[in-house]
Every structure is written in C-alpha cells, then in structure tokens.
Design a protein around this motif. Structure first.
Motif, PDB file in Angstrom:
ATOM      1  N   VAL A  51       0.816  -1.088   0.075  1.00 30.62           N
ATOM      2  CA  VAL A  51       0.045   0.049   0.169  1.00 30.62           C
ATOM      3  C   VAL A  51       0.784   1.287  -0.088  1.00 30.62           C
ATOM      4  O   VAL A  51       0.483   2.172  -0.638  1.00 30.62           O
ATOM      5  N   HIS A  52       2.052   1.123   0.608  1.00 29.28           N
ATOM      6  CA  HIS A  52       2.941   2.279   0.454  1.00 29.28           C
ATOM      7  C   HIS A  52       3.986   2.400  -0.335  1.00 29.28           C
ATOM      8  O   HIS A  52       4.750   3.197  -0.576  1.00 29.28           O
ATOM      9  N   ASN A  53       3.689   1.455  -1.445  1.00 30.41           N
ATOM     10  CA  ASN A  53       4.424   1.508  -2.602  1.00 30.41           C
ATOM     11  C   ASN A  53       3.757   2.204  -3.911  1.00 30.41           C
ATOM     12  O   ASN A  53       2.592   1.733  -4.086  1.00 30.41           O
ATOM     13  N   GLU A  54       4.426   3.114  -4.449  1.00 28.07           N
ATOM     14  CA  GLU A  54       3.678   3.769  -5.504  1.00 28.07           C
ATOM     15  C   GLU A  54       3.192   2.907  -6.626  1.00 28.07           C
ATOM     16  O   GLU A  54       2.003   3.261  -7.334  1.00 28.07           O
ATOM     17  N   LYS A  55       4.042   1.876  -7.226  1.00 26.50           N
ATOM     18  CA  LYS A  55       3.579   1.072  -8.027  1.00 26.50           C
ATOM     19  C   LYS A  55       2.444   0.123  -7.687  1.00 26.50           C
ATOM     20  O   LYS A  55       1.531  -0.321  -8.735  1.00 26.50           O
ATOM     21  N   TRP A  56       2.498  -0.486  -6.354  1.00 27.11           N
ATOM     22  CA  TRP A  56       1.551  -1.523  -6.096  1.00 27.11           C
ATOM     23  C   TRP A  56       0.236  -0.745  -5.642  1.00 27.11           C
ATOM     24  O   TRP A  56      -0.746  -1.605  -5.848  1.00 27.11           O
ATOM     25  N   ARG A  57       0.347   0.538  -5.235  1.00 30.70           N
ATOM     26  CA  ARG A  57      -1.129   0.969  -4.511  1.00 30.70           C
ATOM     27  C   ARG A  57      -2.049   0.801  -5.246  1.00 30.70           C
ATOM     28  O   ARG A  57      -3.169   0.349  -5.171  1.00 30.70           O
ATOM     29  N   PRO A  58      -1.912   1.160  -6.762  1.00 36.16           N
ATOM     30  CA  PRO A  58      -3.291   1.202  -7.706  1.00 36.16           C
ATOM     31  C   PRO A  58      -3.550  -0.171  -7.810  1.00 36.16           C
ATOM     32  O   PRO A  58      -4.914  -0.433  -8.374  1.00 36.16           O
ATOM     33  N   LEU A  62      -3.564  -2.622  -5.859  1.00 37.48           N
ATOM     34  CA  LEU A  62      -4.509  -3.102  -4.842  1.00 37.48           C
ATOM     35  C   LEU A  62      -5.891  -2.457  -4.528  1.00 37.48           C
ATOM     36  O   LEU A  62      -6.821  -2.865  -3.720  1.00 37.48           O
ATOM     37  N   ALA A  63      -6.141  -1.453  -5.331  1.00 39.81           N
ATOM     38  CA  ALA A  63      -7.366  -0.502  -5.250  1.00 39.81           C
ATOM     39  C   ALA A  63      -8.628  -1.545  -5.363  1.00 39.81           C
ATOM     40  O   ALA A  63      -9.445  -1.237  -4.457  1.00 39.81           O
ATOM     41  N   PRO A  64      -8.668  -2.363  -6.095  1.00 36.96           N
ATOM     42  CA  PRO A  64      -9.886  -3.271  -6.184  1.00 36.96           C
ATOM     43  C   PRO A  64     -10.208  -3.948  -4.821  1.00 36.96           C
ATOM     44  O   PRO A  64     -11.351  -4.120  -4.234  1.00 36.96           O
ATOM     45  N   MET A  65      -9.096  -4.411  -4.067  1.00 34.46           N
ATOM     46  CA  MET A  65      -9.031  -5.086  -2.874  1.00 34.46           C
ATOM     47  C   MET A  65      -9.844  -4.019  -1.853  1.00 34.46           C
ATOM     48  O   MET A  65     -10.678  -4.233  -0.665  1.00 34.46           O
ATOM     49  N   GLY A  66      -9.545  -2.858  -1.737  1.00 28.34           N
ATOM     50  CA  GLY A  66      -9.898  -1.823  -0.922  1.00 28.34           C
ATOM     51  C   GLY A  66     -11.309  -1.302  -1.215  1.00 28.34           C
ATOM     52  O   GLY A  66     -11.954  -1.199  -0.325  1.00 28.34           O
ATOM     53  N   VAL A  67     -11.681  -1.396  -2.553  1.00 27.66           N
ATOM     54  CA  VAL A  67     -13.169  -1.372  -2.792  1.00 27.66           C
ATOM     55  C   VAL A  67     -13.977  -2.408  -2.129  1.00 27.66           C
ATOM     56  O   VAL A  67     -15.002  -1.946  -1.518  1.00 27.66           O
ATOM     57  N   VAL A  68     -13.592  -3.499  -2.149  1.00 26.28           N
ATOM     58  CA  VAL A  68     -14.206  -4.845  -1.517  1.00 26.28           C
ATOM     59  C   VAL A  68     -14.238  -4.794  -0.083  1.00 26.28           C
ATOM     60  O   VAL A  68     -15.259  -4.769   0.637  1.00 26.28           O
ATOM     61  N   GLY A  69     -13.204  -4.276   0.315  1.00 31.96           N
ATOM     62  CA  GLY A  69     -13.074  -3.992   1.905  1.00 31.96           C
ATOM     63  C   GLY A  69     -13.789  -2.916   2.538  1.00 31.96           C
ATOM     64  O   GLY A  69     -14.090  -2.736   3.610  1.00 31.96           O
ATOM     65  N   ARG A  70     -14.588  -2.063   1.581  1.00 32.10           N
ATOM     66  CA  ARG A  70     -15.321  -0.769   2.080  1.00 32.10           C
ATOM     67  C   ARG A  70     -16.780  -1.382   2.432  1.00 32.10           C
ATOM     68  O   ARG A  70     -17.325  -0.664   3.164  1.00 32.10           O
ATOM     69  N   MET A  71     -16.963  -2.629   2.003  1.00 35.93           N
ATOM     70  CA  MET A  71     -18.303  -3.014   2.403  1.00 35.93           C
ATOM     71  C   MET A  71     -18.222  -4.429   2.811  1.00 35.93           C
ATOM     72  O   MET A  71     -18.956  -5.567   2.044  1.00 35.93           O
TER      73      MET A  71
END
Length: 416
Positions: A313-320, A322-331
C-alpha cells in the motif's frame, strides 16, 4: 434517536485497513468454501472424503496458507476498528458513545445469530459481537496484561492437547466418531436434499450442539481462543494508532514480514506433512506438536500477509493495483453475507444441489472465480452509486438512527 454522533464519512476511511480487509474477505471465502458444500463433521474417523492427490494437495495448501489466517486477520481488524470507532464516537458525542457502541454490537450479534441459525452455521459475526464486549472491558488494560493473555491463548492448544493425550480413552474417541457420523448424515440429508426451511432447522440444531455438547464444545472454545489471540493484538495496534500512522512503522513492518514468513514456513511444513499423512483420530504427542505448529503458523503467516499488504500500500507502483481489494473491503459485511448467499445457492438442495460433489481443488478455483468475477465488480458498481454497502447502511441506520444517517448524507454532499 437524538444524538450528535454520525457514521464516518468516506474521507475518514483508512486505505490500508480497507485493503487488508479486502484480502481477508478473499481468504475467508477460500477457507469457508469447503464447509459450504461439506458437513463440518466429516472425517472424524480420520478418513478422507476426497483422497485424490490433487484434492489432498489443495487441502494442504488451503490449511497451511489460508485456514485460520484470514479470520485471524479479520479479528485483528475488528479490534483495530473498535478503537477507532469508539474513539470517534467519544469525540463527537461522549455522553452516548458507549451506549452507541453497545447498540452497534447488539445489531452485529443479531445479524450473526440470524446468519448462523438460518443460512450457515459457520458464522463469525456473533463471535465478534461477543469479543466486542470483552474489548470494552479490556480497553484500558495495561499492555503487559494484554500480552500475558496473548501468551496464555497460545499455550491453550498444547496444554489442552497434552490433557487429551493423558485422559482420552478409546471409548471417548469412538463416541466422538459415532456422534460426528450421525451429524454428518443429518447434514447431508438437510443441506444436500432438504428444502430451505429444513436446512434452516438443521443450522439451528447445529448451533445448539456446538455450544452445548461436550464433544464439540472444546472445538468451539479452541476456535474462540485462537480468534481472541489476534483480537488482543488488534486492540494493542489500535491503541497505538498503527494503521493511521503505518508509514512510520515501515522499518519494523519489514522486519516482522520476513521473520513471520520464516517461522510460518517452518511450522506450516510440519503441520502440513502431519495433516497430509496421519489418519489416526486418537490424540497423540505428534498431534499435539502439529496443532501447536498450526497455532504458531496461523499467527505468523497472518502477520506476514498483513506486513506485505502494508508495504504494498505504501509502494507507489503497487497501491493502484490493490485498489480493487480496498473497494471490496469498504463493504465487508455485505460481501461476507453475499458469499454465503452465493455458495449456499450453489451447493444446497434448495439451490443447484452441488452438495458433496465439489472437492478441495475445485473449491479453490470457485472461491477465486466468485470473488474476482462477481464480488469485486459488484462492489465497484455499488460504491459508484452509493456511499456504503447495503448491509453497512442497515447496520448504521439501526445503530445511529434515521436522523444521524440523514446528517451523514448531508455531510458527504457538502464534502463532495
């Protein structure tokens, strides 16, 4: 309800927590998938329902890399969320904060009880609600006490194992096997061939037996102890505001990542070999060591996963990426319950009737396919049109009341 407290806005979310929670949902689904289509009581005599090498291999991979790691991750996040939510409630409405949080736990327990007794016995929500009450009691406990409790939780498994080796008789083992086989047959009839109401009745019967029958209660207690271990660790991380300030901890996270991986691999290999080769259901010293390795592997691999996700998450290349996992984790509540809806519709007799027809290897494939082809796109679609998942909305509405939810909508509109 007249209260100044309102749910958090989208701008207050913590990306790292959402991403970790998204991965936890994937891991939990992988871990739960076999138990959506097979009785919890199968294999009590040490036999294998799926003896093919591909299924044995898939089962070993699942149990070493997934089993226990992701519900532990979820319990850790639950405790972290406890500290954040209660802290924000106290900032906004100190007079009602504890009442609101108890109300929140009550509805979580209600969702869990309905889920367990009607839809699927493997529910974890009601257990989290119980842990929430314990967290309230331990909220300001000294860290030394919390670490002592963590140590006692880890010791519980080997101590129980030694006790079982010393006291279990052949008659005890036979009685356990016989009882389990009766339940397995009952599950196969109700879930594999029964109607929705017959399946719901069986789930209720199962819930009663796992909390009352001595043969199964020790497994329930052991599960609670293992989940409570990471709940305590989450409480300590939450009090230190670890996830809010995770960038400051990156050097320590890096060290934990590789140490945890090393310990997890070592203990996981021992447990995996034991599980793949031993079929004797009797308690043995080697079994005690293997189950202790499972407990240590459970914590270590979970820590490795969390540390790896934080670094990504703190890596500029990897953060985008992982975004789909963050969306799932919001609900998370909606997605967790959706997994039950999809899986039971596939496997139960009132659905497509695939109960008992899908082995561990295909379970893995199905879990990944459903998660990435259905849950990830559906979460994106929903959150483009709504600020939260449907079950999250219901939970918050029941917790805060209609007036506070209206205030939240106005708050988010002004931010937008």
């Amino acid at each position: 309800m007249d209260s100044r407290a309102v749910p958090i806005s989208a701008s207050e979310r913590i990306l790292t927590i959402d991403v970790v929670r998204g991965f936890a949902l994937l891991g939990i689904f992988i871990m739960n998938m076999p138990w959506f289509n097979t009785s919890f009581f199968v294999g009590a005599d040490g036999s294998r329902l799926w003896p093919g090498w591909w299924d044995v291999g898939a089962e070993t991979v699942r149990d070493v890399l997934f089993s226990g790691k992701f519900n532990s991750m979820f319990s850790l996040l639950f405790a972290v969320g406890f500290t954040i939510q209660l802290g924000r409630m106290e900032e906004r409405d100190p007079a009602h904060a504890k009442y609101l949080y108890l109300r929140r736990l009550f509805w979580l327990f209600a969702f869990g009880a309905i889920h367990a007794c009607i839809f699927w016995t493997g529910d974890i929500l009601h257990a989290y609600a119980i842990f929430g009450l314990i967290l309230l009691a331990l909220r300001r406990a000294p860290e030394k006490l919390l670490w002592t409790l963590v140590g006692l939780c880890i010791l519980y498994t080997p101590l129980l194992g030694v006790y079982r080796v010393m006291t279990a008789t052949p008659e005890d083992v036979k009685a356990f096997i016989a009882t389990s086989q009766l339940w397995e047959a009952s599950n196969n009839a109700a879930y594999g061939h029964g109607s929705f109401l017959e399946a719901a009745r069986e789930h209720t019967r199962e819930m009663v037996v796992i909390y009352t029958d001595p043969h199964f209660l020790r497994f329930t207690i052991s599960f609670y102890v293992q989940i409570f271990t990471t709940t305590l660790i989450g409480l300590m991380l939450g009090r230190r505001q670890f996830f809010q300030n995770s960038a400051q901890y990156l050097p320590a996270v890096r060290r934990v990542q590789w140490w945890a991986l090393g310990v997890g691999i070592a203990t996981g290999i021992y447990f995996g070999v034991w599980e793949a080769t031993v079929t004797d259901p009797r308690p043995t010293p080697w079994g005690v060591i293997a189950r202790t390795c499972y407990v240590v592997c459970r914590l270590s691999i979970m820590a490795f996963y969390v540390a790896t996700i934080i670094r990504c998450v703190h890596n500029e290349k990897w953060r985008p990426r992982l975004a789909p996992m963050g969306v799932v984790g919001r609900m998370p509540l909606s997605n967790y319950l959706l997994q039950t809806l999809i899986a039971t519709s596939l496997f139960y007799g009132w659905g497509l009737g695939l109960w008992g027809k899908v082995g561990p290897a295909l379970d893995l494939v199905l879990a990944f396919a459903i998660f990435f082809l259905i849950q990830v796109p559906l979460s994106h679609y929903w959150l483009k049109r709504h600020s939260m998942g449907p079950m999250e909305y219901l939970w918050r509405l029941l917790t805060y009341g209609r007036g506070s939810m209206r205030s939240k909508v106005l708050q988010e509109a002004s931010v937008a």
